[in-house]
Design a protein around this motif. Structure first.
Motif, PDB file in Angstrom:
ATOM      1  N   GLU A  82      42.930  31.364  22.991  1.00 24.19           N
ATOM      2  CA  GLU A  82      44.109  30.880  23.800  1.00 24.19           C
ATOM      3  C   GLU A  82      44.069  30.919  25.273  1.00 24.19           C
ATOM      4  N   VAL A  83      43.877  32.247  25.666  1.00 24.09           N
ATOM      5  CA  VAL A  83      43.847  32.779  26.915  1.00 24.09           C
ATOM      6  C   VAL A  83      42.876  31.804  27.733  1.00 24.09           C
ATOM      7  N   THR A  84      41.549  31.843  27.179  1.00 28.73           N
ATOM      8  CA  THR A  84      40.237  31.272  27.679  1.00 28.73           C
ATOM      9  C   THR A  84      40.477  29.805  27.790  1.00 28.73           C
ATOM     10  N   VAL A  85      41.013  29.006  27.008  1.00 28.15           N
ATOM     11  CA  VAL A  85      41.478  27.734  27.181  1.00 28.15           C
ATOM     12  C   VAL A  85      42.388  27.325  28.341  1.00 28.15           C
ATOM     13  N   GLU A  86      43.265  28.557  28.576  1.00 30.50           N
ATOM     14  CA  GLU A  86      44.132  28.210  29.575  1.00 30.50           C
ATOM     15  C   GLU A  86      43.751  28.240  30.743  1.00 30.50           C
ATOM     16  N   ILE A  87      42.880  29.438  30.970  1.00 33.40           N
ATOM     17  CA  ILE A  87      42.223  29.569  32.220  1.00 33.40           C
ATOM     18  C   ILE A  87      40.946  28.369  32.441  1.00 33.40           C
ATOM     19  N   ALA A  88      40.307  28.174  31.566  1.00 34.98           N
ATOM     20  CA  ALA A  88      39.459  26.760  31.828  1.00 34.98           C
ATOM     21  C   ALA A  88      39.971  25.807  32.155  1.00 34.98           C
ATOM     22  N   ARG A  89      41.350  25.362  31.646  1.00 36.50           N
ATOM     23  CA  ARG A  89      42.057  24.068  32.011  1.00 36.50           C
ATOM     24  C   ARG A  89      42.593  24.303  33.478  1.00 36.50           C
ATOM     25  N   LEU A  90      42.750  25.550  34.173  1.00 34.50           N
ATOM     26  CA  LEU A  90      42.953  25.586  35.344  1.00 34.50           C
ATOM     27  C   LEU A  90      41.791  25.620  36.512  1.00 34.50           C
ATOM     28  N   LEU A  91      40.525  25.713  36.057  1.00 31.32           N
ATOM     29  CA  LEU A  91      39.428  25.794  36.847  1.00 31.32           C
ATOM     30  C   LEU A  91      39.102  24.374  37.550  1.00 31.32           C
ATOM     31  N   PRO A  92      38.774  24.393  38.721  1.00 33.15           N
ATOM     32  CA  PRO A  92      38.178  23.139  39.155  1.00 33.15           C
ATOM     33  C   PRO A  92      36.854  22.758  38.665  1.00 33.15           C
ATOM     34  N   PRO A  93      36.498  21.588  38.946  1.00 29.67           N
ATOM     35  CA  PRO A  93      34.856  21.198  38.375  1.00 29.67           C
ATOM     36  C   PRO A  93      34.047  22.037  38.866  1.00 29.67           C
ATOM     37  N   GLN A  94      33.641  22.257  40.179  1.00 35.81           N
ATOM     38  CA  GLN A  94      32.894  23.146  40.891  1.00 35.81           C
ATOM     39  C   GLN A  94      32.956  24.437  40.743  1.00 35.81           C
ATOM     40  N   ALA A  95      33.794  25.187  39.772  1.00 31.46           N
ATOM     41  CA  ALA A  95      33.844  26.749  39.634  1.00 31.46           C
ATOM     42  C   ALA A  95      33.498  26.738  38.232  1.00 31.46           C
ATOM     43  N   ARG A  96      33.371  28.273  38.071  1.00 29.79           N
ATOM     44  CA  ARG A  96      33.038  28.803  36.780  1.00 29.79           C
ATOM     45  C   ARG A  96      33.644  30.164  36.508  1.00 29.79           C
ATOM     46  N   LEU A  97      34.108  30.245  35.273  1.00 28.66           N
ATOM     47  CA  LEU A  97      34.655  31.747  34.802  1.00 28.66           C
ATOM     48  C   LEU A  97      33.362  32.577  34.795  1.00 28.66           C
ATOM     49  N   SER A  98      33.626  33.843  35.296  1.00 30.09           N
ATOM     50  CA  SER A  98      32.366  34.670  35.598  1.00 30.09           C
ATOM     51  C   SER A  98      32.901  35.887  34.631  1.00 30.09           C
ATOM     52  N   SER A  99      34.126  36.083  34.431  1.00 35.93           N
ATOM     53  CA  SER A  99      34.514  37.231  33.501  1.00 35.93           C
ATOM     54  C   SER A  99      35.989  37.273  33.241  1.00 35.93           C
ATOM     55  N   LEU A 100      36.176  37.652  32.039  1.00 35.96           N
ATOM     56  CA  LEU A 100      37.554  37.693  31.494  1.00 35.96           C
ATOM     57  C   LEU A 100      37.769  38.812  30.811  1.00 35.96           C
ATOM     58  N   SER A 101      38.947  39.526  31.035  1.00 34.43           N
ATOM     59  CA  SER A 101      39.498  40.554  29.984  1.00 34.43           C
ATOM     60  C   SER A 101      41.001  40.593  29.963  1.00 34.43           C
TER      61      SER A 101
END
Length: 189
Positions: free
Chosen positions: A103-122
Motif C-alpha cells: 500500500e505504501v509503495t503504491v502511494e509513493i509510486a502515485r506521487l512520482l513524476p514520470p521521469q523519476a524513479r524510486l531507488s529505495s523504500l523502507s
C-alpha cells in the motif's frame, strides 16, 4: 287376484357402478400405500445414517476436546510458558498490523513524476506513526522537487523531511533525494 309389491328401491347410479370403481380405487389405494411405506423406509434409513454420522462426530469432538485439554496441560508446564507468552506477543502484533508495504509503495509510486524513479523504500515503527524512508532518483532537480511537493501535499503523508540531496555534478548523473515522512494513509487514524 294377486297383487305383487316390489318393495326394492331402484338401483341408483352409485349402486350400479360402485363395484366397477371399487376395484381400481382399491388398487390405487394399495399402490399409494406401498409408495408411502417405501418412502417411510427410505426416510428411516436416511435418519439412521444421519444419527450414525452425528454419533461419530460427537465422538470425534469428544476426542478433540480431550486432546485440547492434554495440550493445554502440556502448555501450562513452566518450560512452555515462555514460548506461549512469546507466541501471544507475536499474535498480538499481527492483530495490530495496520500497514501494508504494498500500500505504501503504491502511494509513493502515485506521487512520482514520470521521469523519476524510486531507488529505495523502507518502513520503521516510530512515535508519530510508521516512518517511511524514501529514496528517489530523477533526471533533473525539477522532477525531484515535484516529487517532494507531491509528497508534502499528499494527505497520506505528514512531517516530510529531506535527509539528503545530491546535485548534478557531472552531465548524465541523476539527482537523488532521500527523505522521511510519517505515513498516515487509509489504514491509519
Amino acid at each position: 287376484m294377486t297383487i305383487t309389491f316390489n318393495l326394492a328401491r331402484p338401483r341408483s347410479f352409485c349402486d350400479r357402478y360402485l363395484m366397477v370403481w371399487a376395484v381400481p380405487a382399491l388398487g390405487l389405494g394399495l399402490l399409494l400405500l406401498v409408495q408411502f411405506l417405501a418412502s417411510a423406509r427410505a426416510d428411516y434409513r436416511q435418519a439412521q445414517r444421519v444419527r450414525a454420522t452425528l454419533e461419530r462426530e460427537r465422538a470425534r469432538a469428544g476426542q478433540l476436546r480431550g486432546r485440547e485439554l492434554a495440550l493445554r496441560r502440556e502448555l501450562d508446564q513452566p518450560r512452555y510458558r515462555d514460548v506461549l507468552k512469546q507466541v501471544r506477543g507475536v499474535n498480538s502484533l499481527i492483530d495490530e498490523k495496520r500497514l501494508s508495504l504494498t500500500e505504501v509503495t503504491v502511494e509513493i509510486a502515485r506521487l512520482l513524476p514520470p521521469q523519476a524513479r524510486l531507488s529505495s523504500l523502507s518502513v520503521a515503527a516510530a512515535a508519530g506513526g510508521p516512518l517511511v524512508r524514501v529514496g528517489v532518483e530523477a533526471q533533473a532537480a525539477a522532477q525531484a522537487e515535484t516529487f517532494l511537493a507531491n509528497l508534502e501535499q499528499s494527505p497520506d503523508f505528514k512531517d516530510v523531511t529531506v535527509t539528503q540531496q545530491s546535485f548534478v555534478l557531472k552531465p548524465g548523473e541523476p539527482v537523488t533525494v532521500n527523505c522521511t515522512a510519517h505515513y498516515a494513509g487509509p489504514g491509519e487514524p
